[in-house]
Design a protein around this motif. Structure first.
Motif, PDB file in Angstrom:
ATOM      1  N   THR A  77       0.832  -1.198   0.000  1.00 29.15           N
ATOM      2  CA  THR A  77       0.000   0.000   0.000  1.00 29.15           C
ATOM      3  C   THR A  77       0.869   1.251   0.000  1.00 29.15           C
ATOM      4  OG1 THR A  77      -0.119   0.054   2.417  1.00 29.15           O
ATOM      5  CG2 THR A  77      -1.828  -1.189   1.256  1.00 29.15           C
ATOM      6  N   ILE A  78       0.234   2.381  -0.333  1.00 31.53           N
ATOM      7  CA  ILE A  78       0.908   3.672  -0.316  1.00 31.53           C
ATOM      8  C   ILE A  78       0.164   4.568   0.663  1.00 31.53           C
ATOM      9  CG2 ILE A  78       1.630   5.669  -1.675  1.00 31.53           C
ATOM     10  CD1 ILE A  78       1.440   3.884  -4.145  1.00 31.53           C
ATOM     11  N   SER A  79       0.887   5.115   1.611  1.00 34.48           N
ATOM     12  CA  SER A  79       0.300   6.041   2.571  1.00 34.48           C
ATOM     13  C   SER A  79       0.514   7.451   2.050  1.00 34.48           C
ATOM     14  CB  SER A  79       0.949   5.871   3.949  1.00 34.48           C
ATOM     15  OG  SER A  79       0.392   6.778   4.871  1.00 34.48           O
ATOM     16  N   VAL A  80      -0.569   8.099   1.622  1.00 33.64           N
ATOM     17  CA  VAL A  80      -0.483   9.394   0.964  1.00 33.64           C
ATOM     18  C   VAL A  80      -1.104  10.472   1.834  1.00 33.64           C
ATOM     19  CG1 VAL A  80      -1.060  10.717  -1.099  1.00 33.64           C
ATOM     20  CG2 VAL A  80      -0.662   8.264  -1.262  1.00 33.64           C
ATOM     21  N   THR A  81      -0.368  11.553   2.010  1.00 35.68           N
ATOM     22  CA  THR A  81      -0.908  12.709   2.715  1.00 35.68           C
ATOM     23  C   THR A  81      -1.616  13.594   1.700  1.00 35.68           C
ATOM     24  OG1 THR A  81       0.880  12.658   4.313  1.00 35.68           O
ATOM     25  CG2 THR A  81      -0.373  14.703   4.138  1.00 35.68           C
ATOM     26  N   ASP A  82      -2.932  13.772   1.862  1.00 33.76           N
ATOM     27  CA  ASP A  82      -3.700  14.605   0.948  1.00 33.76           C
ATOM     28  C   ASP A  82      -3.349  16.068   1.183  1.00 33.76           C
ATOM     29  OD1 ASP A  82      -4.986  12.464  -0.147  1.00 33.76           O
ATOM     30  OD2 ASP A  82      -6.678  12.549   1.232  1.00 33.76           O
ATOM     31  N   SER A 142      -3.134  23.083   2.566  1.00 32.20           N
ATOM     32  CA  SER A 142      -3.238  22.423   3.866  1.00 32.20           C
ATOM     33  C   SER A 142      -3.240  20.919   3.698  1.00 32.20           C
ATOM     34  CB  SER A 142      -4.535  22.855   4.567  1.00 32.20           C
ATOM     35  OG  SER A 142      -5.658  22.522   3.763  1.00 32.20           O
ATOM     36  N   THR A 143      -2.747  20.212   4.709  1.00 34.56           N
ATOM     37  CA  THR A 143      -2.658  18.760   4.648  1.00 34.56           C
ATOM     38  C   THR A 143      -3.808  18.127   5.414  1.00 34.56           C
ATOM     39  OG1 THR A 143      -1.232  18.740   6.601  1.00 34.56           O
ATOM     40  CG2 THR A 143      -0.163  18.824   4.448  1.00 34.56           C
ATOM     41  N   ASN A 144      -4.282  17.023   4.897  1.00 35.83           N
ATOM     42  CA  ASN A 144      -5.358  16.250   5.514  1.00 35.83           C
ATOM     43  C   ASN A 144      -4.798  14.913   5.971  1.00 35.83           C
ATOM     44  OD1 ASN A 144      -7.218  18.302   4.808  1.00 35.83           O
ATOM     45  ND2 ASN A 144      -7.340  17.465   2.727  1.00 35.83           N
ATOM     46  N   PRO A 145      -5.578  14.169   6.723  1.00 37.26           N
ATOM     47  CA  PRO A 145      -5.094  12.861   7.183  1.00 37.26           C
ATOM     48  C   PRO A 145      -4.654  11.972   6.033  1.00 37.26           C
ATOM     49  CG  PRO A 145      -7.111  13.474   8.318  1.00 37.26           C
ATOM     50  CD  PRO A 145      -6.915  14.496   7.227  1.00 37.26           C
ATOM     51  N   LYS A 146      -3.707  11.098   6.330  1.00 35.02           N
ATOM     52  CA  LYS A 146      -3.165  10.231   5.291  1.00 35.02           C
ATOM     53  C   LYS A 146      -4.202   9.228   4.794  1.00 35.02           C
ATOM     54  CE  LYS A 146       1.732  10.513   6.454  1.00 35.02           C
ATOM     55  NZ  LYS A 146       2.963   9.768   6.729  1.00 35.02           N
ATOM     56  N   THR A 147      -4.123   8.939   3.503  1.00 31.82           N
ATOM     57  CA  THR A 147      -5.012   7.974   2.872  1.00 31.82           C
ATOM     58  C   THR A 147      -4.196   6.760   2.451  1.00 31.82           C
ATOM     59  OG1 THR A 147      -6.400   9.766   2.022  1.00 31.82           O
ATOM     60  CG2 THR A 147      -6.650   7.611   0.988  1.00 31.82           C
ATOM     61  N   ILE A 148      -4.709   5.581   2.744  1.00 28.22           N
ATOM     62  CA  ILE A 148      -4.030   4.346   2.364  1.00 28.22           C
ATOM     63  C   ILE A 148      -4.562   3.890   1.011  1.00 28.22           C
ATOM     64  CG2 ILE A 148      -3.496   1.983   3.014  1.00 28.22           C
ATOM     65  CD1 ILE A 148      -2.322   4.115   4.870  1.00 28.22           C
ATOM     66  N   GLY A 162       6.142  10.187   1.828  1.00 30.80           N
ATOM     67  CA  GLY A 162       6.279  11.086   2.972  1.00 30.80           C
ATOM     68  C   GLY A 162       7.238  12.234   2.737  1.00 30.80           C
ATOM     69  N   VAL A 163       7.993  12.188   1.649  1.00 25.78           N
ATOM     70  CA  VAL A 163       8.969  13.245   1.346  1.00 25.78           C
ATOM     71  C   VAL A 163       8.271  14.306   0.496  1.00 25.78           C
ATOM     72  CG1 VAL A 163      11.201  13.795   0.324  1.00 25.78           C
ATOM     73  CG2 VAL A 163      10.840  11.562   1.411  1.00 25.78           C
ATOM     74  N   GLU A 164       7.945  15.426   1.111  1.00 20.84           N
ATOM     75  CA  GLU A 164       7.204  16.466   0.411  1.00 20.84           C
ATOM     76  C   GLU A 164       8.029  17.120  -0.700  1.00 20.84           C
ATOM     77  OE1 GLU A 164       5.512  19.262   3.093  1.00 20.84           O
ATOM     78  OE2 GLU A 164       4.202  17.793   4.062  1.00 20.84           O
ATOM     79  N   ASP A 165       9.346  17.025  -0.615  1.00 20.68           N
ATOM     80  CA  ASP A 165      10.189  17.596  -1.664  1.00 20.68           C
ATOM     81  C   ASP A 165       9.902  16.950  -3.017  1.00 20.68           C
ATOM     82  OD1 ASP A 165      11.400  19.361   0.015  1.00 20.68           O
ATOM     83  OD2 ASP A 165      13.142  18.102   0.414  1.00 20.68           O
ATOM     84  N   TYR A 166       9.582  15.659  -3.020  1.00 20.14           N
ATOM     85  CA  TYR A 166       9.270  14.984  -4.279  1.00 20.14           C
ATOM     86  C   TYR A 166       7.950  15.511  -4.846  1.00 20.14           C
ATOM     87  CZ  TYR A 166      13.069  11.639  -3.688  1.00 20.14           C
ATOM     88  OH  TYR A 166      14.310  11.055  -3.567  1.00 20.14           O
TER      89      TYR A 166
END
Length: 231
Positions: free
Chosen positions: A96-101, A108-114, A211-215
């Protein structure tokens, strides 16, 4: 209009007498001459006015750049299949991929989505896709006109003889200029392919390290850069 040259060449290559061949070549010259005249005196001037009008109506680039500033969105294609399918086993964490919306408007960031890795799809930049499609259509049309003009000049180059060959050198120079324009247009088509390949590499890193926002930001910056190059 895109196949008349091939049809003309096929007609010339068909078995025929010398007189028939001369007639076919003359017919080809007349056909190409008429099309070249239309391109030079009608199509190109109209196209120049049309493109100039579009450019003048466009707002400043600093205003349109925000439209191209789109954060990469990961969609789960499994969601569109509904819940009628068989119940699947619980997926392993590495599948799975844990993505921060991240909001594309507020940042603004929302809870992570799997999102399951096997069904994750990263959307393309819609603004750039529309722009690339429009430019591609214009470039392909331009290439067709350039090739007709080249054929027109080539069919009218006289034999090089002793004496004044100034006209021949002018025609050869024009052929060189048209070939340069043709190569530039092909390079422009090739640039979109390189854009997708490079963007895909950045997105691949984003999926690997969500998780790396730079990407994430690198994809946004890359889209902005290409958008500016296209204008």
């Amino acid at each position: 209009k895109h196949t008349f040259v091939m049809k003309a060449i096929t007609s010339i290559l068909a078995p025929s007498t010398s007189d028939e061949l001369d007639d076919k070549i003359n017919d080809l010259k007349k056909d190409v001459f008429q099309k070249a005249q239309d391109i030079l005196h009608q199509i190109f001037p109209k196209k120049a006015l049309e493109l100039t009008s579009i450019i003048e109506k466009e707002p400043p680039i600093q205003h349109t750049l925000k439209d191209a500033r789109q954060l990469p969105v990961i969609k789960n294609t499994e969601d569109s299949r509904g819940d009628s399918g068989p119940v699947k086993k619980k997926r392993k964490l590495e599948d799975t991929i844990s993505v921060t919306d991240v909001s594309s408007t507020t940042g603004s960031t929302n809870p992570k989505t799997i999102v399951p890795r096997s069904t994750a799809v990263v959307e393309t930049n819609k603004v750039l896709m529309r722009l690339i499609a429009s430019l591609k259509e214009e470039i392909l049309e331009f290439l067709q006109y350039i090739r007709i003009l080249k054929m027109w000049i080539q069919l009218n180059i006289p034999k090089i003889e002793d004496g004044n060959n100034f006209g021949v050198s002018v025609q050869e120079n024009m052929l060189t200029q048209l070939s340069t324009a043709e190569e530039t247009a092909i390079d422009a088509l090739d640039s979109s392919t390189k854009y997708f390949m490079s963007r895909g590499s950045l997105v691949e890193k984003y999926l690997k390290y969500p998780g790396v926002e730079d990407y994430i930001q690198s994809v946004v910056e890359f889209d902005e850069k290409y958008y500016i190059c296209l204008l």
